[in-house]
Design an enzyme around this catalytic site. Sequence first.
Site, PDB file in Angstrom:
ATOM      1  N   MET A  20     -10.964  -3.689   3.266  1.00 51.18           N
ATOM      2  CA  MET A  20     -11.423  -3.359   4.624  1.00 51.18           C
ATOM      3  C   MET A  20     -12.291  -4.483   5.172  1.00 51.18           C
ATOM      4  O   MET A  20     -13.285  -4.864   4.551  1.00 51.18           O
ATOM      5  CB  MET A  20     -12.228  -2.059   4.601  1.00 51.18           C
ATOM      6  CG  MET A  20     -11.401  -0.829   4.263  1.00 51.18           C
ATOM      7  SD  MET A  20     -12.432   0.624   4.000  1.00 51.18           S
ATOM      8  CE  MET A  20     -13.084   0.295   2.353  1.00 51.18           C
ATOM      9  N   THR A  21     -11.910  -5.013   6.325  1.00 50.36           N
ATOM     10  CA  THR A  21     -12.670  -6.090   6.958  1.00 50.36           C
ATOM     11  C   THR A  21     -14.069  -5.608   7.301  1.00 50.36           C
ATOM     12  O   THR A  21     -14.241  -4.587   7.971  1.00 50.36           O
ATOM     13  CB  THR A  21     -11.956  -6.558   8.243  1.00 50.36           C
ATOM     14  OG1 THR A  21     -10.638  -6.967   7.916  1.00 50.36           O
ATOM     15  CG2 THR A  21     -12.701  -7.713   8.886  1.00 50.36           C
ATOM     16  N   ALA A  42       1.005  -8.128   4.688  1.00 47.11           N
ATOM     17  CA  ALA A  42       1.308  -6.954   5.512  1.00 47.11           C
ATOM     18  C   ALA A  42       0.759  -7.092   6.928  1.00 47.11           C
ATOM     19  O   ALA A  42       0.147  -8.095   7.298  1.00 47.11           O
ATOM     20  CB  ALA A  42       0.728  -5.705   4.848  1.00 47.11           C
ATOM     21  N   HIS A  43       1.032  -6.053   7.748  1.00 41.57           N
ATOM     22  CA  HIS A  43       0.339  -5.768   9.007  1.00 41.57           C
ATOM     23  C   HIS A  43       0.454  -6.849  10.078  1.00 41.57           C
ATOM     24  O   HIS A  43      -0.410  -6.955  10.952  1.00 41.57           O
ATOM     25  CB  HIS A  43      -1.139  -5.463   8.744  1.00 41.57           C
ATOM     26  CG  HIS A  43      -1.341  -4.312   7.826  1.00 41.57           C
ATOM     27  ND1 HIS A  43      -2.552  -3.971   7.291  1.00 41.57           N
ATOM     28  CD2 HIS A  43      -0.462  -3.399   7.308  1.00 41.57           C
ATOM     29  CE1 HIS A  43      -2.422  -2.914   6.494  1.00 41.57           C
ATOM     30  NE2 HIS A  43      -1.143  -2.550   6.494  1.00 41.57           N
ATOM     31  N   TYR A 102       0.294 -10.218   9.779  1.00 41.47           N
ATOM     32  CA  TYR A 102      -0.419 -11.476   9.580  1.00 41.47           C
ATOM     33  C   TYR A 102       0.551 -12.552   9.083  1.00 41.47           C
ATOM     34  O   TYR A 102       1.771 -12.348   9.105  1.00 41.47           O
ATOM     35  CB  TYR A 102      -1.624 -11.252   8.668  1.00 41.47           C
ATOM     36  CG  TYR A 102      -2.618 -10.304   9.303  1.00 41.47           C
ATOM     37  CD1 TYR A 102      -3.325 -10.684  10.449  1.00 41.47           C
ATOM     38  CD2 TYR A 102      -2.808  -9.010   8.815  1.00 41.47           C
ATOM     39  CE1 TYR A 102      -4.204  -9.813  11.072  1.00 41.47           C
ATOM     40  CE2 TYR A 102      -3.685  -8.128   9.446  1.00 41.47           C
ATOM     41  CZ  TYR A 102      -4.375  -8.534  10.570  1.00 41.47           C
ATOM     42  OH  TYR A 102      -5.239  -7.669  11.206  1.00 41.47           O
ATOM     43  N   ARG A 112       0.416  -6.965  -1.032  1.00 39.58           N
ATOM     44  CA  ARG A 112       0.378  -5.863  -0.053  1.00 39.58           C
ATOM     45  C   ARG A 112       1.436  -6.162   1.006  1.00 39.58           C
ATOM     46  O   ARG A 112       1.443  -7.254   1.583  1.00 39.58           O
ATOM     47  CB  ARG A 112      -1.009  -5.750   0.577  1.00 39.58           C
ATOM     48  CG  ARG A 112      -1.197  -4.445   1.349  1.00 39.58           C
ATOM     49  CD  ARG A 112      -2.587  -4.298   1.916  1.00 39.58           C
ATOM     50  NE  ARG A 112      -2.960  -2.876   1.959  1.00 39.58           N
ATOM     51  CZ  ARG A 112      -3.862  -2.377   2.800  1.00 39.58           C
ATOM     52  NH1 ARG A 112      -4.488  -3.145   3.663  1.00 39.58           N
ATOM     53  NH2 ARG A 112      -4.147  -1.093   2.779  1.00 39.58           N
ATOM     54  N   GLY A 114      -2.726   5.169   2.754  1.00 43.02           N
ATOM     55  CA  GLY A 114      -2.244   5.698   4.014  1.00 43.02           C
ATOM     56  C   GLY A 114      -2.916   6.995   4.402  1.00 43.02           C
ATOM     57  O   GLY A 114      -2.290   8.044   4.456  1.00 43.02           O
ATOM     58  N   GLY A 160      -9.862   4.106   1.973  1.00 46.33           N
ATOM     59  CA  GLY A 160     -10.588   3.157   2.794  1.00 46.33           C
ATOM     60  C   GLY A 160     -11.811   3.765   3.429  1.00 46.33           C
ATOM     61  O   GLY A 160     -12.907   3.750   2.859  1.00 46.33           O
TER      62      GLY A 160
END
Length: 350
Positions: free
Chosen positions: A26-27, A178-179, A181, A228, A296, A318
């Site tokens: 988590m950023t 993932a996501h 990037y 990931r 998720g 998360g």
Amino acid sequence: MGINELLSSTQIGNWHLKTKIVMAPMTRSFANNETGTVGEDIVHYYRKRAKDGIGLIITEGINPSPRGKGTFGVPGLYTNSQVEAWRKVTEAVHEEGGTIVAQLWHVGRLTHRELTGGLPPQAPSPIKADGLVHRLRKPYDIPEEMTLMDIKEVIQDYASAARNAIKAGFDGVEIHGAHGYLIDQFNSEVTNKRTDEYGSNLQNRLTFMKEVLMAVINEVGKDKTIIRFSEIKDDIPGYRWAKPEENIKAFIQVFHEVGLQIIHPSTNDFTEKMANDMTFHQLVRKYWDGMIIGVGNLNPDTASKAIAEGTIDLAAFGRPLLANPDFVQKIKEGRPLKPYESAIDLKYLN
């Protein structure tokens, strides 16, 4: 039965995990924005989770190079001072009997030259993303199409960061593929319009990911490398694979070829059906018999059931871990979890 399964210890290669609970990446943006180094607040933050009994901690995304930076306060692993700062974190986690891996995160086109030292973002193709840069609140820059030399250099950046992760005392590395990037930008037909060996069809588009994995594995080993990957993209909310099962098979073929042992399929909703009345993780399990980290919006009951059924081996949480530094102890004791509140839990390192 299920909760006991979630709380039981497990051995993965050389990792002895106290529980099957994973801290999802988590950023946090609490690193020094100029130097990319983490401080004592980050040491305390991760120590607390290890002491609580988290089995595997995956760090916030860490940049392998200055051009991989996508917002303010993101840590790096490309200077000696960054390595030394992270060593304090890994030592603290190990003192509490924890296991911690560094997630390497290059954002590719999802940034702005104000964050990357005046240089344009890097991407497989010069296609600008829609939306605003996180926290900077300016439109994304038009990215520079990576040359073959650029590709080789970025792969070496990942390898160097992985080597630095081991120097810093990390137990392994997770590659953020993932996501939407950088790695996912190569993987996707939306962002990769290349006609060379890194584009034109799905197998070629996955080549960059494969070469990054090979370079990192060469530094840290197959048993200490995680990938990931996802269908979902942070910058294209409605994006979906046209043929989900074919995509999953293609990704897993690459993972088998490089010898991975642990993968981290990522989705926003673990229970959502993707294709053939199966969820993302169920489809992945159909073709993968190695370790799977599930994620998720899981809750302890859903996670326990999925582990008991064999769909996943470890469960990543998360936001509940941001709000509850004593997450594991609360589950053990049957105490209620504090609800996540972004205004508090994102603003402070609890």
